[in-house]
Scaffold this motif. Structure first.
Motif, short mmCIF file in Angstrom:
data_model
loop_
_atom_site.label_atom_id
_atom_site.label_comp_id
_atom_site.label_asym_id
_atom_site.label_seq_id
_atom_site.Cartn_x
_atom_site.Cartn_y
_atom_site.Cartn_z
N GLN A 1 7.48 -2.08 -4.50
CA GLN A 1 7.58 -1.54 -6.11
C GLN A 1 6.06 -1.13 -6.46
N ARG B 1 14.21 -9.47 -11.14
CA ARG B 1 12.96 -8.64 -10.90
C ARG B 1 12.03 -8.76 -11.89
N ASP C 1 18.18 -9.42 -6.54
CA ASP C 1 17.86 -8.26 -7.63
C ASP C 1 17.84 -8.27 -9.01
N LYS D 1 11.82 -15.77 -2.93
CA LYS D 1 12.89 -14.92 -3.13
C LYS D 1 13.39 -14.61 -4.28
N CYS E 1 8.17 3.36 -0.58
CA CYS E 1 9.02 2.48 0.25
C CYS E 1 8.83 3.08 1.75
N ILE F 1 14.50 -9.39 -3.42
CA ILE F 1 13.19 -9.16 -3.76
C ILE F 1 12.35 -10.30 -3.09
N GLU G 1 13.00 3.43 -8.59
CA GLU G 1 14.38 3.02 -8.52
C GLU G 1 15.37 4.43 -8.01
N THR H 1 12.81 -0.51 2.96
CA THR H 1 12.13 -1.83 2.46
C THR H 1 11.15 -1.27 1.29
N LEU I 1 5.13 -7.46 -3.89
CA LEU I 1 6.44 -7.50 -4.04
C LEU I 1 7.10 -6.50 -3.08
N GLU J 1 11.12 -5.02 -1.66
CA GLU J 1 12.61 -5.20 -1.88
C GLU J 1 13.27 -4.60 -0.48
#
Lengths: 268, 80
Positions: free
Chosen positions: A59, B25, B22, B19, A86, B2, A42, A56, B50, B52
Motif C-alpha cells: 500500500q 486496514r 481486510d 496479520k 503491487c 493485510i 485500491e 500482493t 504493510l 496485502e
C-alpha cells in the motif's frame, strides 16, 4: 479529512527526510502523504483482481525505502513513482507478455517500463505505472525466474552489502548475479521461441489429424505427414535445448549455494 | 489479508509480524505508524511495511526475501 499537502510542502518534507533533520511531526506528515495514495491503489488492485490475477499489494512504501531513494537518486518526494504499488509474479515470459497486454487494455494511459532487454544492474521485469487522479501506482510484473533474481539481489543487499542491488558489491557478487541474470534471460528468450513453436506445431498436428481417411493415398497428405514428422523432431530438439538451458541455470544456482556455504564456513 | 512486517535488513530477519483482516486496514496503518515512530525515537533503522495478499502463502511467494535466507531462495528456485 486533512487538507492535502501542496507539492512544495511535499518536496520540503522530502528534503528534511533526505538530510535526516525530520521531526516526529514530519513522519506523521509523510504517513498522511502515503495514505493519500490509498484510493488510487485500491482502484488499480481491484481492476487487476477482477481480471483474475492476485497481486500482493504494497500500500505505501516504507519510510526507510523512501528516505534511501531520496538520498540515492536526489528524486523529489512529489515525483516518486512507487510510493504505492503491487506485484504480480507469473509463471513465464509468455504469460508476462499476455498480462502486460491486459494491463495496457485496463489502463490505456499507463507507462510501461520494460527492463527485460535493458536490465537495471541485472534486474529484469516490467513495471507499469498507472496514474489515477494524479497519483502514480506502480505494478511490478515479474516472471518466476525474474522474481528469483530480484529476491536474490535484494536479500544480498540486505545481509551482505546494500549497494549490491544498484550494481555495487564485490566483483565476485557482481559476477555471480550477472551470470544468473544472463542465464535467466537466455532461458526466457528460448521459452518464448519454444512456446510459439509448440503452438504452431499443435495447430499443424490438428490439421493433419483432421485429414479425411480416404485421402490416405493422396501424395499431398503423405507429404503433410512427412512435414509433421519433421516438425515433431524439431520440437523434440527445442525441448532438449530448453532442458539444457535450464540445467545451465540450475548449475549456476547450485554453484552459488556451494559458494555461500564456503563463505559461512570461513566465517565460523 | 493485510500483513505488517518490521524487518531488520542487516540481520535479514523479521522483528515483528502481524496479520489483519481486510476490514482492519485503519488499525494496520496505525500500527505501522506507531512502530515507525518508536523506531525513530530509538534511532533504529528497520524497514516497516504493510503488504496485502490473498494469503500468507502468497505473501511468502511474492516477498520471499523477508522470510528466507539466500540459500533457501536459491534452493526454492532449483526445486520449482
Amino acid at each position: 479529512m486533512k487538507n492535502p499537502l501542496s507539492k512544495t510542502q511535499i518536496d520540503l518534507l522530502g528534503d528534511r527526510l533526505r538530510i535526516g533533520s525530520h521531526t516526529e511531526e514530519d513522519l506523521r506528515l509523510l504517513d498522511d502523504y502515503r495514505l493519500s495514495f490509498g484510493e488510487a491503489y485500491e482502484t488499480v488492485v481491484q481492476k487487476i483482481r477482477v481480471h483474475g490475477e492476485s497481486p500482493t499489494g504494497r500500500q505505501p512504501k516504507s519510510r526507510l525505502s523512501i528516505v534511501e531513494k531520496l538520498k540515492r537518486q536526489k528524486t523529489r518526494l512529489s515525483k516518486m513513482q512507487d510510493i504505492a504499488g503491487c506485484r504480480v509474479v507469473v509463471a513465464d515470459i509468455v504469460q508476462q507478455d499476455e498480462f502486460i497486454t491486459t494491463l495496457k487494455m485496463l489502463f490505456p494511459e499507463a507507462t510501461v517500463i520494460d527492463r527485460r532487454d535493458k536490465p537495471s544492474h541485472g534486474y529484469r521485469a516490467v513495471h507499469v505505472i498507472v496514474q489515477i487522479s494524479g497519483k502514480p501506482i506502480e505494478i511490478q510484473v515479474r516472471t518466476a525466474l525474474q522474481h528469483l533474481w530480484a529476491e536474490l539481489s535484494e536479500k544480498s543487499s540486505d545481509v551482505i552489502d546494500p549497494t549490491i542491488k544498484y550494481g555495487g558489491g564485490s566483483d565476485e557478487w557482481k559476477s555471480r548475479l550477472a551470470s544468473i541474470s544472463k542465464s535467466v534471460a537466455a532461458n526466457e528468450e528460448f521459452e518464448k521461441k519454444y512456446s510459439y513453436a509448440v503452438a504452431a506445431h499443435e495447430v499443424f498436428e490438428r490439421t493433419v489429424a483432421e485429414l479425411p481417411e480416404h485421402q490416405e493415398s493422396n501424395p499431398n497428405a503423405q507429404e503433410l505427414r512427412g512435414e509433421l514428422e519433421i516438425s515433431r523432431r524439431r520440437i523434440e530438439g527445442l525441448r532438449a535445448e530448453k532442458l539444457r538451458l535450464w540445467n545451465v541455470n540450475a548449475n549456476l544456482l547450485n554453484k552459488m549455494i556451494s559458494w555461500l556455504d564456503d563463505l559461512k564456513r570461513q566465517k565460523q | 489479508m493485510i500483513f505488517l512486517i518490521e524487518y531488520n535488513r542487516n540481520e535479514g530477519s523479521i522483528v515483528t509480524f502481524r496479520k489483519f483482516v481486510d476490514s482492519q486496514r485503519r488499525e494496520a496503518e496505525d500500527a505501522r505508524l506507531e512502530i515507525e515512530l518508536e523506531l525513530n525515537r530509538q534511532g533504529v533503522e528497520h524497514e516497516v511495511v504493510l503488504l496485502e495478499a490473498a494469503s500468507e502463502e502468497a505473501l511468502h511467494r511474492t516477498h520471499q526475501r523477508y522470510f528466507a535466507d539466500l540459500t533457501e531462495i536459491l534452493k526454492s528456485a532449483i526445486n520449482s
